[in-house]
Design a protein around this motif. Sequence first.
Motif, PDB file in Angstrom:
ATOM      1  N   GLN A  76      43.391  42.413  86.164  1.00 55.37           N
ATOM      2  CA  GLN A  76      42.668  41.327  86.804  1.00 55.37           C
ATOM      3  C   GLN A  76      41.382  41.816  87.465  1.00 55.37           C
ATOM      4  O   GLN A  76      40.393  41.082  87.558  1.00 55.37           O
ATOM      5  CB  GLN A  76      43.568  40.637  87.832  1.00 55.37           C
ATOM      6  CG  GLN A  76      44.826  40.028  87.208  1.00 55.37           C
ATOM      7  CD  GLN A  76      45.728  39.374  88.231  1.00 55.37           C
ATOM      8  OE1 GLN A  76      45.260  38.863  89.245  1.00 55.37           O
ATOM      9  NE2 GLN A  76      47.033  39.379  87.968  1.00 55.37           N
ATOM     10  N   ARG A  81      40.699  38.501  84.723  1.00 54.97           N
ATOM     11  CA  ARG A  81      41.793  37.589  84.368  1.00 54.97           C
ATOM     12  C   ARG A  81      43.005  38.445  84.009  1.00 54.97           C
ATOM     13  O   ARG A  81      42.904  39.672  83.880  1.00 54.97           O
ATOM     14  CB  ARG A  81      41.404  36.717  83.179  1.00 54.97           C
ATOM     15  CG  ARG A  81      41.146  37.517  81.905  1.00 54.97           C
ATOM     16  CD  ARG A  81      40.626  36.669  80.765  1.00 54.97           C
ATOM     17  NE  ARG A  81      40.472  37.435  79.544  1.00 54.97           N
ATOM     18  CZ  ARG A  81      39.407  38.213  79.301  1.00 54.97           C
ATOM     19  NH1 ARG A  81      38.442  38.312  80.187  1.00 54.97           N
ATOM     20  NH2 ARG A  81      39.329  38.875  78.151  1.00 54.97           N
ATOM     21  N   GLU A  82      44.123  37.804  83.824  1.00 59.00           N
ATOM     22  CA  GLU A  82      45.301  38.520  83.375  1.00 59.00           C
ATOM     23  C   GLU A  82      45.157  38.864  81.895  1.00 59.00           C
ATOM     24  O   GLU A  82      44.914  37.980  81.072  1.00 59.00           O
ATOM     25  CB  GLU A  82      46.560  37.681  83.599  1.00 59.00           C
ATOM     26  CG  GLU A  82      47.836  38.407  83.197  1.00 59.00           C
ATOM     27  CD  GLU A  82      49.086  37.585  83.467  1.00 59.00           C
ATOM     28  OE1 GLU A  82      50.167  37.992  83.020  1.00 59.00           O
ATOM     29  OE2 GLU A  82      48.963  36.517  84.115  1.00 59.00           O
TER      30      GLU A  82
END
Length: 309
Positions: A76, A81-82
């Motif tokens: 992240q 983001r994941e």
Amino acid sequence: YQRRVHGAPCMASTSLHRVFFPSEDALSLELMVRWGYLTFGLQGKTGLQTILCGFVFGDMIMKKAYTSLPLKYVDQLVCGREERYVEESVANHSPQSPFWSIKSQLSDLSDLPPTHVIGGWYDFFLTQQLQDYQLAVKKGNKKTRITVGPWAHWDIPYYFFPMLKINLDWFKQNMKNINNGSFSGRLTRRNSSITTAPPKPGICRMFWWQAHPIEDDEELPVTLFVMNADEWRSFPTWPPPHNPVIMYMRSGGRLKAQPPTSTDLGSRTTYQYNPAKPTPYIGGPSFHPFKGGRMEQSKLEVKLKIYFI
């Protein structure tokens, strides 16, 4: 009719796990963070944005990721983001894990046509490349060759000329059936030997390699640039023929062939290690575009208290 293409992979290996976990399943955090950032964090960027973010301003983002815990959130930080691939890569240390069992292996040199592997002493792919070569020979691919030069992963301007020469000769000799179809890895020689060290990083190194081609032996499949001797040598196998010598650490920072004595056992050297303040480094198998490779260490050594053995 099917014709198999001969290859000369440069700075790449058939397996990924050993690259990201080079020592006893210990994660190479710098490599994973920078690779994750360049691969996933820069998606959607324009060409100029990719250059600026990847090679100029990206260090600020990656520095934060290096010092943040827990590591499972590093994706992240660097990707914004994941990103499951980065997250799973960090979480699964064992090569036998379900994740790496299907993600690690990219190909098998033993099942390929004649292949000339090109690596660098300061490239993070090298350990796996050497294993690839050994496994290919063990499984019967006797026409596999390997060349290792004094390069790091981002030394593209410096290994471009030798890589190009190797590729052209390799395809010419194998795909056009030169020499009546017999195997030969010979490179055209313009100098009988190489006795001078490559110059320091800079534009001149590009032309130094062009003027000092690799010298190899067509009968010997392993060609190595021997550091400190600064010359190319060819060997029949990897590892090269050698006589192992056991050395013992002795008092006064010495290495000797004799086991420690009672005097040595009473001497000790101690140091403190703080993971939050890792030891600075210059050069080596770094994925950093400007900090990897063969570099002078004296300025860093002056700033640090270093124990030499």
